[in-house]
Design a protein around this motif. Structure first.
Motif, PDB file in Angstrom:
ATOM      1  N   ARG A  20     -14.766  89.450 -38.636  1.00 54.18           N
ATOM      2  CA  ARG A  20     -14.599  90.185 -37.580  1.00 54.18           C
ATOM      3  C   ARG A  20     -15.000  91.757 -37.898  1.00 54.18           C
ATOM      4  NH1 ARG A  20     -10.849  87.193 -35.708  1.00 54.18           N
ATOM      5  NH2 ARG A  20      -9.435  88.193 -36.618  1.00 54.18           N
ATOM      6  N   LYS A  21     -14.933  91.658 -38.661  1.00 56.50           N
ATOM      7  CA  LYS A  21     -14.290  93.464 -38.952  1.00 56.50           C
ATOM      8  C   LYS A  21     -15.763  93.677 -39.406  1.00 56.50           C
ATOM      9  CE  LYS A  21     -12.702  97.456 -40.396  1.00 56.50           C
ATOM     10  NZ  LYS A  21     -12.236  98.106 -39.122  1.00 56.50           N
ATOM     11  N   GLN A  22     -15.890  92.592 -39.637  1.00 54.69           N
ATOM     12  CA  GLN A  22     -17.601  92.348 -40.755  1.00 54.69           C
ATOM     13  C   GLN A  22     -18.779  93.042 -39.483  1.00 54.69           C
ATOM     14  OE1 GLN A  22     -20.771  90.926 -40.610  1.00 54.69           O
ATOM     15  NE2 GLN A  22     -22.013  92.885 -41.894  1.00 54.69           N
ATOM     16  N   LYS A  23     -19.031  92.526 -38.348  1.00 54.62           N
ATOM     17  CA  LYS A  23     -19.467  92.549 -37.484  1.00 54.62           C
ATOM     18  C   LYS A  23     -19.407  93.507 -35.981  1.00 54.62           C
ATOM     19  CE  LYS A  23     -19.732  87.759 -36.488  1.00 54.62           C
ATOM     20  NZ  LYS A  23     -19.173  85.974 -36.259  1.00 54.62           N
ATOM     21  N   GLU A  24     -17.754  94.047 -35.953  1.00 50.65           N
ATOM     22  CA  GLU A  24     -17.193  95.689 -35.712  1.00 50.65           C
ATOM     23  C   GLU A  24     -18.436  96.200 -36.578  1.00 50.65           C
ATOM     24  OE1 GLU A  24     -13.093  96.944 -36.505  1.00 50.65           O
ATOM     25  OE2 GLU A  24     -13.279  95.256 -34.677  1.00 50.65           O
ATOM     26  N   GLY A  25     -18.415  96.893 -37.790  1.00 50.89           N
ATOM     27  CA  GLY A  25     -19.127  97.863 -37.801  1.00 50.89           C
ATOM     28  C   GLY A  25     -20.107  97.421 -38.579  1.00 50.89           C
ATOM     29  N   ASN A  26     -20.478  96.434 -38.758  1.00 53.56           N
ATOM     30  CA  ASN A  26     -21.792  96.068 -39.771  1.00 53.56           C
ATOM     31  C   ASN A  26     -21.707  96.458 -40.867  1.00 53.56           C
ATOM     32  OD1 ASN A  26     -24.306  95.003 -40.089  1.00 53.56           O
ATOM     33  ND2 ASN A  26     -25.253  96.286 -38.949  1.00 53.56           N
ATOM     34  N   PHE A  27     -20.475  96.258 -41.753  1.00 51.97           N
ATOM     35  CA  PHE A  27     -20.341  96.146 -42.892  1.00 51.97           C
ATOM     36  C   PHE A  27     -21.399  95.778 -44.054  1.00 51.97           C
ATOM     37  CE2 PHE A  27     -16.403  98.174 -40.505  1.00 51.97           C
ATOM     38  CZ  PHE A  27     -16.101  98.974 -41.464  1.00 51.97           C
ATOM     39  N   ASP A  28     -21.174  96.530 -45.393  1.00 49.49           N
ATOM     40  CA  ASP A  28     -22.080  95.761 -46.676  1.00 49.49           C
ATOM     41  C   ASP A  28     -20.975  94.803 -47.174  1.00 49.49           C
ATOM     42  OD1 ASP A  28     -24.561  96.691 -45.775  1.00 49.49           O
ATOM     43  OD2 ASP A  28     -23.855  98.676 -46.169  1.00 49.49           O
ATOM     44  N   ILE A  29     -19.515  95.212 -47.671  1.00 53.74           N
ATOM     45  CA  ILE A  29     -18.729  94.709 -47.977  1.00 53.74           C
ATOM     46  C   ILE A  29     -17.613  94.777 -46.970  1.00 53.74           C
ATOM     47  CG2 ILE A  29     -17.156  95.039 -49.955  1.00 53.74           C
ATOM     48  CD1 ILE A  29     -19.744  96.511 -51.124  1.00 53.74           C
ATOM     49  N   VAL A  30     -17.183  94.289 -47.308  1.00 55.27           N
ATOM     50  CA  VAL A  30     -15.106  93.987 -46.145  1.00 55.27           C
ATOM     51  C   VAL A  30     -13.981  93.905 -47.727  1.00 55.27           C
ATOM     52  CG1 VAL A  30     -13.541  93.227 -44.456  1.00 55.27           C
ATOM     53  CG2 VAL A  30     -15.763  93.536 -44.069  1.00 55.27           C
ATOM     54  N   SER A  31     -12.784  94.340 -47.868  1.00 52.29           N
ATOM     55  CA  SER A  31     -12.360  94.631 -48.788  1.00 52.29           C
ATOM     56  C   SER A  31     -11.229  94.180 -48.341  1.00 52.29           C
ATOM     57  CB  SER A  31     -12.102  95.769 -49.722  1.00 52.29           C
ATOM     58  OG  SER A  31     -11.271  95.646 -50.242  1.00 52.29           O
ATOM     59  N   GLY A  32     -10.586  93.305 -48.698  1.00 56.52           N
ATOM     60  CA  GLY A  32      -8.843  93.527 -48.434  1.00 56.52           C
ATOM     61  C   GLY A  32      -7.675  94.093 -49.334  1.00 56.52           C
ATOM     62  N   THR A  33      -7.002  94.811 -48.104  1.00 57.86           N
ATOM     63  CA  THR A  33      -6.063  95.734 -49.529  1.00 57.86           C
ATOM     64  C   THR A  33      -4.747  95.604 -48.457  1.00 57.86           C
ATOM     65  OG1 THR A  33      -5.676  98.290 -48.917  1.00 57.86           O
ATOM     66  CG2 THR A  33      -6.000  97.480 -46.965  1.00 57.86           C
ATOM     67  N   ARG A  34      -4.140  95.763 -49.702  1.00 57.68           N
ATOM     68  CA  ARG A  34      -2.449  95.714 -49.882  1.00 57.68           C
ATOM     69  C   ARG A  34      -1.909  96.674 -49.464  1.00 57.68           C
ATOM     70  NH1 ARG A  34      -3.439  93.032 -56.387  1.00 57.68           N
ATOM     71  NH2 ARG A  34      -4.270  94.993 -55.621  1.00 57.68           N
ATOM     72  N   TYR A  35      -2.640  98.116 -49.525  1.00 61.48           N
ATOM     73  CA  TYR A  35      -1.625  98.972 -49.647  1.00 61.48           C
ATOM     74  C   TYR A  35      -2.040  99.598 -48.602  1.00 61.48           C
ATOM     75  CZ  TYR A  35      -1.838  97.928 -54.618  1.00 61.48           C
ATOM     76  OH  TYR A  35      -1.567  97.095 -56.218  1.00 61.48           O
ATOM     77  N   LYS A  36      -2.682  98.989 -47.180  1.00 59.99           N
ATOM     78  CA  LYS A  36      -3.074  99.448 -45.846  1.00 59.99           C
ATOM     79  C   LYS A  36      -2.193  98.729 -44.661  1.00 59.99           C
ATOM     80  CE  LYS A  36      -6.796 102.169 -44.591  1.00 59.99           C
ATOM     81  NZ  LYS A  36      -8.351 101.853 -44.011  1.00 59.99           N
ATOM     82  N   GLY A  37      -1.814  99.461 -43.962  1.00 65.09           N
ATOM     83  CA  GLY A  37      -1.366  98.285 -42.529  1.00 65.09           C
ATOM     84  C   GLY A  37      -0.576  97.188 -42.816  1.00 65.09           C
ATOM     85  N   ASN A  38      -0.428  96.589 -42.354  1.00 64.83           N
ATOM     86  CA  ASN A  38       0.755  95.375 -43.206  1.00 64.83           C
ATOM     87  C   ASN A  38       0.126  94.661 -44.243  1.00 64.83           C
ATOM     88  OD1 ASN A  38      -1.573  93.988 -41.100  1.00 64.83           O
ATOM     89  ND2 ASN A  38       0.291  93.080 -40.316  1.00 64.83           N
ATOM     90  N   GLY A  39      -0.488  95.088 -44.499  1.00 69.80           N
ATOM     91  CA  GLY A  39      -0.529  94.945 -46.103  1.00 69.80           C
ATOM     92  C   GLY A  39      -0.059  94.700 -46.916  1.00 69.80           C
ATOM     93  N   GLY A  40       0.497  93.888 -48.267  1.00 71.05           N
ATOM     94  CA  GLY A  40       1.590  93.750 -48.729  1.00 71.05           C
ATOM     95  C   GLY A  40       1.733  92.540 -50.443  1.00 71.05           C
ATOM     96  N   VAL A  41       1.896  93.336 -51.445  1.00 70.84           N
ATOM     97  CA  VAL A  41       2.185  91.676 -51.781  1.00 70.84           C
ATOM     98  C   VAL A  41       3.867  91.554 -52.073  1.00 70.84           C
ATOM     99  CG1 VAL A  41       2.704  91.926 -54.840  1.00 70.84           C
ATOM    100  CG2 VAL A  41       0.988  93.517 -53.801  1.00 70.84           C
ATOM    101  N   TYR A  42       3.631  90.117 -52.807  1.00 69.64           N
ATOM    102  CA  TYR A  42       4.858  89.293 -52.283  1.00 69.64           C
ATOM    103  C   TYR A  42       5.040  88.453 -53.916  1.00 69.64           C
ATOM    104  CZ  TYR A  42       4.314  90.500 -47.803  1.00 69.64           C
ATOM    105  OH  TYR A  42       4.744  90.662 -46.132  1.00 69.64           O
ATOM    106  N   GLY A  43       5.979  88.438 -54.265  1.00 67.22           N
ATOM    107  CA  GLY A  43       6.423  87.406 -55.771  1.00 67.22           C
ATOM    108  C   GLY A  43       6.026  88.830 -56.691  1.00 67.22           C
ATOM    109  N   TRP A  44       5.279  89.859 -56.837  1.00 68.42           N
ATOM    110  CA  TRP A  44       6.081  90.103 -57.845  1.00 68.42           C
ATOM    111  C   TRP A  44       7.060  91.189 -58.755  1.00 68.42           C
ATOM    112  CZ3 TRP A  44       0.445  93.599 -57.821  1.00 68.42           C
ATOM    113  CH2 TRP A  44      -0.385  92.923 -58.107  1.00 68.42           C
ATOM    114  N   ASP A  45       7.389  91.532 -59.710  1.00 66.42           N
ATOM    115  CA  ASP A  45       8.650  92.260 -60.254  1.00 66.42           C
ATOM    116  C   ASP A  45       8.082  93.758 -60.126  1.00 66.42           C
ATOM    117  OD1 ASP A  45       6.788  92.445 -62.447  1.00 66.42           O
ATOM    118  OD2 ASP A  45       8.675  91.636 -63.707  1.00 66.42           O
TER     119      ASP A  45
END
Length: 207
Positions: free
Chosen positions: A80-105
């Motif tokens: 969806r994101k790629q189509k929305e902005g015709n991006f060359d790359i769409v990267s998953g981010t753990r550090y924006k919006g409701n992104g996050g990391v689970y299970g790390w010390d």
């Protein structure tokens, strides 16, 4: 999803039964949908990308870990994101919006955050998560980046984004939740941290 797809599985001789499971999936879904392309031994992430790219027939390639730390539910959001902005790359981010990391010390979280902070300060890459590997690439863009990238291991993901910015490719981001692997050990140790810092300084000096 109504999207035509194939799954290319690159297995570097892992002892965890990945190939056996992939062979079962191949029988169920057919060899046009499940492409098992194993290699005899561990040859590194960058060469695994090149190996997988040879067999990918689509215009876009989603790269993800197969241990479910990257959840497939995010793939439609990437598309969806790629189509929305015709991006060359769409990267998953753990550090924006409701992104996050689970299970790390705490130590692992601090290393990841520290690495990301250093990268932002030195390289100003215009993307919030440089060390994650859950990404969607336009196929020809991935090929161009692979020709330029020289890093190995942990630094490789970071160099891909830095080179993309250098070459004028566009990058969109989708918040993801990263769940640490349930089985097996993480490969992040002292050697990886040293090589990451070396790689970061090399990129800073050359880009």
């Amino acid at each position: 999803s109504g999207i035509d797809f194939e799954i290319v599985i690159i297995d570097d001789g892992s002892p965890d039964g990945t190939q056996e499971i992939a062979q079962q999936l191949e029988k169920i879904y057919g060899s046009d949908k499940i492409l098992l392309r194993p290699r005899a031994k561990k040859l590194g992430l960058g060469t695994a990308y090149i190996h997988g790219m040879k067999y990918a027939t689509g215009d876009f390639i989603v790269i993800m870990d197969a241990d479910l730390s990257h959840h497939p539910k995010f793939i439609p959001e990437f598309i969806r994101k790629q189509k929305e902005g015709n991006f060359d790359i769409v990267s998953g981010t753990r550090y924006k919006g409701n992104g996050g990391v689970y299970g790390w010390d705490l130590k692992r979280k601090l290393i990841s955050r520290g690495a990301n902070f250093l990268t932002q300060v030195l390289l100003r890459p215009g993307a919030s998560d440089l060390t994650g590997s859950f990404r969607l690439y336009r196929k020809e863009v991935l090929q161009k980046l692979m020709e330029r990238c020289v890093s190995k291991g942990y630094v490789f993901q970071m160099e891909m984004i830095v080179r993309a910015r250098q070459l004028g490719f566009t990058v969109g981001e989708v918040p993801i939740s990263f769940v640490d692997r349930v089985y097996g050990e993480s490969k992040l140790g002292g050697n990886e941290i040293v090589s990451f810092l070396k790689g970061l300084l090399t990129l800073f000096a050359t880009t």
